[in-house]
Design a protein around this motif. Structure first.
Motif, PDB file in Angstrom:
ATOM      1  N   GLY A 110       0.825  -1.199  -0.146  1.00 52.11           N
ATOM      2  CA  GLY A 110       0.034  -0.013   0.005  1.00 52.11           C
ATOM      3  C   GLY A 110       0.659   1.347  -0.111  1.00 52.11           C
ATOM      4  N   ASN A 111       2.048   1.203   0.145  1.00 52.77           N
ATOM      5  CA  ASN A 111       2.951   2.557   0.142  1.00 52.77           C
ATOM      6  C   ASN A 111       3.190   2.753  -1.344  1.00 52.77           C
ATOM      7  N   PRO A 112       3.325   4.174  -1.653  1.00 57.90           N
ATOM      8  CA  PRO A 112       3.104   5.300  -0.714  1.00 57.90           C
ATOM      9  C   PRO A 112       1.812   5.532  -0.458  1.00 57.90           C
ATOM     10  N   ARG A 113       1.373   6.066   0.575  1.00 54.43           N
ATOM     11  CA  ARG A 113       0.302   6.644   0.994  1.00 54.43           C
ATOM     12  C   ARG A 113       0.314   8.052   1.278  1.00 54.43           C
ATOM     13  N   PRO A 114      -0.792   8.878   0.634  1.00 62.81           N
ATOM     14  CA  PRO A 114      -1.949   8.368  -0.238  1.00 62.81           C
ATOM     15  C   PRO A 114      -1.418   8.003  -1.520  1.00 62.81           C
ATOM     16  N   GLY A 115      -2.313   7.414  -2.168  1.00 63.95           N
ATOM     17  CA  GLY A 115      -1.993   7.088  -3.585  1.00 63.95           C
ATOM     18  C   GLY A 115      -2.684   5.894  -4.102  1.00 63.95           C
ATOM     19  N   PRO A 116      -2.486   5.521  -5.524  1.00 65.88           N
ATOM     20  CA  PRO A 116      -3.144   4.340  -6.102  1.00 65.88           C
ATOM     21  C   PRO A 116      -2.784   3.270  -5.581  1.00 65.88           C
ATOM     22  N   PHE A 118      -2.063   2.801  -2.216  1.00 58.89           N
ATOM     23  CA  PHE A 118      -2.894   2.426  -0.948  1.00 58.89           C
ATOM     24  C   PHE A 118      -4.357   2.249  -1.470  1.00 58.89           C
ATOM     25  N   ASP A 119      -4.937   3.061  -2.292  1.00 58.37           N
ATOM     26  CA  ASP A 119      -6.446   2.759  -2.645  1.00 58.37           C
ATOM     27  C   ASP A 119      -6.565   1.357  -2.897  1.00 58.37           C
ATOM     28  N   LYS A 121      -4.780  -1.334  -2.034  1.00 58.17           N
ATOM     29  CA  LYS A 121      -4.658  -2.053  -0.679  1.00 58.17           C
ATOM     30  C   LYS A 121      -6.171  -1.963   0.179  1.00 58.17           C
ATOM     31  N   LEU A 122      -6.919  -0.930   0.410  1.00 59.47           N
ATOM     32  CA  LEU A 122      -7.962  -0.853   0.839  1.00 59.47           C
ATOM     33  C   LEU A 122      -9.004  -1.389   0.281  1.00 59.47           C
ATOM     34  N   LYS A 123      -9.189  -1.445  -1.213  1.00 60.86           N
ATOM     35  CA  LYS A 123      -9.912  -2.321  -2.111  1.00 60.86           C
ATOM     36  C   LYS A 123      -9.849  -3.679  -1.568  1.00 60.86           C
ATOM     37  N   TRP A 124      -8.567  -4.057  -1.871  1.00 59.94           N
ATOM     38  CA  TRP A 124      -8.190  -5.569  -1.454  1.00 59.94           C
ATOM     39  C   TRP A 124      -8.898  -6.016  -0.192  1.00 59.94           C
ATOM     40  N   PHE A 125      -8.636  -5.094   0.892  1.00 62.15           N
ATOM     41  CA  PHE A 125      -9.133  -5.429   2.104  1.00 62.15           C
ATOM     42  C   PHE A 125     -10.601  -5.555   2.228  1.00 62.15           C
ATOM     43  N   ALA A 126     -11.159  -4.672   1.557  1.00 61.35           N
ATOM     44  CA  ALA A 126     -12.606  -4.941   1.570  1.00 61.35           C
ATOM     45  C   ALA A 126     -13.075  -5.924   0.971  1.00 61.35           C
ATOM     46  N   ARG A 127     -12.334  -6.418  -0.234  1.00 59.37           N
ATOM     47  CA  ARG A 127     -12.831  -7.906  -0.733  1.00 59.37           C
ATOM     48  C   ARG A 127     -12.493  -8.879   0.287  1.00 59.37           C
ATOM     49  N   LEU A 128     -11.659  -8.772   0.995  1.00 59.84           N
ATOM     50  CA  LEU A 128     -11.046  -9.860   1.937  1.00 59.84           C
ATOM     51  C   LEU A 128     -12.168 -10.035   3.045  1.00 59.84           C
ATOM     52  N   LEU A 129     -12.371  -8.799   3.343  1.00 57.18           N
ATOM     53  CA  LEU A 129     -13.777  -8.702   4.482  1.00 57.18           C
ATOM     54  C   LEU A 129     -14.990  -9.329   4.083  1.00 57.18           C
ATOM     55  N   LEU A 168       1.085   0.512   6.202  1.00 59.29           N
ATOM     56  CA  LEU A 168       0.960  -0.988   7.237  1.00 59.29           C
ATOM     57  C   LEU A 168       0.405  -0.379   8.386  1.00 59.29           C
ATOM     58  N   PHE A 169       0.636   1.122   8.979  1.00 62.78           N
ATOM     59  CA  PHE A 169      -0.204   1.444  10.369  1.00 62.78           C
ATOM     60  C   PHE A 169      -1.179   2.339  10.065  1.00 62.78           C
ATOM     61  N   ALA A 170      -1.719   2.709   8.812  1.00 59.35           N
ATOM     62  CA  ALA A 170      -2.719   3.648   8.613  1.00 59.35           C
ATOM     63  C   ALA A 170      -3.905   3.205   9.492  1.00 59.35           C
ATOM     64  N   PRO A 171      -4.751   4.193  10.083  1.00 61.71           N
ATOM     65  CA  PRO A 171      -5.926   4.026  10.765  1.00 61.71           C
ATOM     66  C   PRO A 171      -6.798   3.173   9.870  1.00 61.71           C
ATOM     67  N   GLU A 172      -7.182   3.510   8.389  1.00 59.90           N
ATOM     68  CA  GLU A 172      -8.049   2.705   7.785  1.00 59.90           C
ATOM     69  C   GLU A 172      -7.682   1.363   7.770  1.00 59.90           C
ATOM     70  N   VAL A 173      -6.284   0.997   7.458  1.00 58.16           N
ATOM     71  CA  VAL A 173      -5.963  -0.453   7.560  1.00 58.16           C
ATOM     72  C   VAL A 173      -6.005  -1.036   8.756  1.00 58.16           C
TER      73      VAL A 173
END
Length: 265
Positions: A110-116, A118-119, A121-129, A168-173
């Motif tokens: 997901g680095n660098p954050r912000p950026g594509p 990181f986006d 990473k968040l979408k992948w995490f949402a799919r994992l959920l 790796l330590f962002a609040p959203e993650v």
């Protein structure tokens, strides 16, 4: 059953380390990440000689996941995380082994954050959920195992103040990881070691391993049925200190055949 996860950071480049660890630790089922190998270059014969059959989902130069077993056949149930047919990254492999479902994953950095990145990473995490909830809904014994690229709490990073802006330590993650646990998954290592600073990754530079400047980013999450069978959990730190090794160390758990009363979440 002893179940382990290990980001090998290049399976062919670090094959001797992997084989040495397999011989010394003798896990029954292993999830590997960051193979950095195309499917045709996966070292199946060397692993078979070591007593393990394998299933893998490779990708040349990047990513790649594999599952090894010495306790039964590997019945692959899914290659790739559902939810985005255009995602070509080899980051998820799921299989039935010896009566349980094992999901081996390599979550984006997901680095660098912000950026594509990181986006993504968040979408992948949402799919994992979404997928994780579906697995729980089937009420099967499931383990989600691998490199999650997230330090869930301040206890999981050597200097939290230095990592506040890192992906790796962002609040959203961290919130996404907490949402996984809220579904009913148990973080096995943290469940048995609630107050210890335990790390699974140390950078190669600045003598990080010798200074124990590490991160805990490799996790084993258990469904309620498997959490009830959890007896031991730990990190094999020694391989991180071997020559020509990965920057990760293997994490492992042990499960009883029968659930123990009182351990269900």
């Amino acid at each position: 059953m002893k179940l382990a996860t290990y980001n090998v950071n290049g399976i062919n480049g670090h094959l001797s380390v992997l084989l040495r660890w397999l011989g010394e630790s003798a896990p029954d089922v292993v999830c590997l990440q960051e193979l950095k190998s195309s499917d045709d270059r996966f070292p199946e014969s060397a692993l078979r000689d070591a007593g393990y059959i394998a299933a893998w989902h490779g990708q040349q130069r990047w990513n790649g996941v594999a599952i090894l077993s010495r306790v039964g056949d590997i019945h692959v149930t899914r290659r790739g995380l559902p939810g985005d047919p255009d995602d070509t990254h080899s980051r998820y492999l799921e299989a039935a082994i010896n009566g349980i479902i094992v999901g081996c994953l390599y979550l984006p950095n997901g680095n660098p954050r912000p950026g594509p990145k990181f986006d993504y990473k968040l979408k992948w995490f949402a799919r994992l959920l979404d997928h994780a909830q579906g697995l729980l809904d089937h009420r099967l014994p499931v383990a989600l195992v691998g490199d999650f690229n997230v330090m869930p709490t301040d206890l999981d990073v050597y200097a939290p103040e230095r990592w506040r802006d890192d992906a790796l330590f962002a609040p959203e993650v961290r919130e996404a990881y907490a949402a996984l646990l809220a579904q009913g998954w148990t973080d096995a290592v943290r469940a048995l070691h609630p107050d210890e600073r335990i790390y699974t990754f140390w950078k190669y530079w600045r003598n990080a391993f010798a200074r124990d400047s590490g991160l805990r980013i490799d996790h084993l999450l258990l469904s309620p049925d498997l959490a009830a069978q959890l007896t031991k959990a730990g990190i094999d730190r020694s391989p991180r200190g071997w020559e020509n090794t990965s920057d990760h160390a293997p994490a492992w758990i042990e499960l009883n055949d029968k659930p123990k009363p009182g351990r269900r979440r």
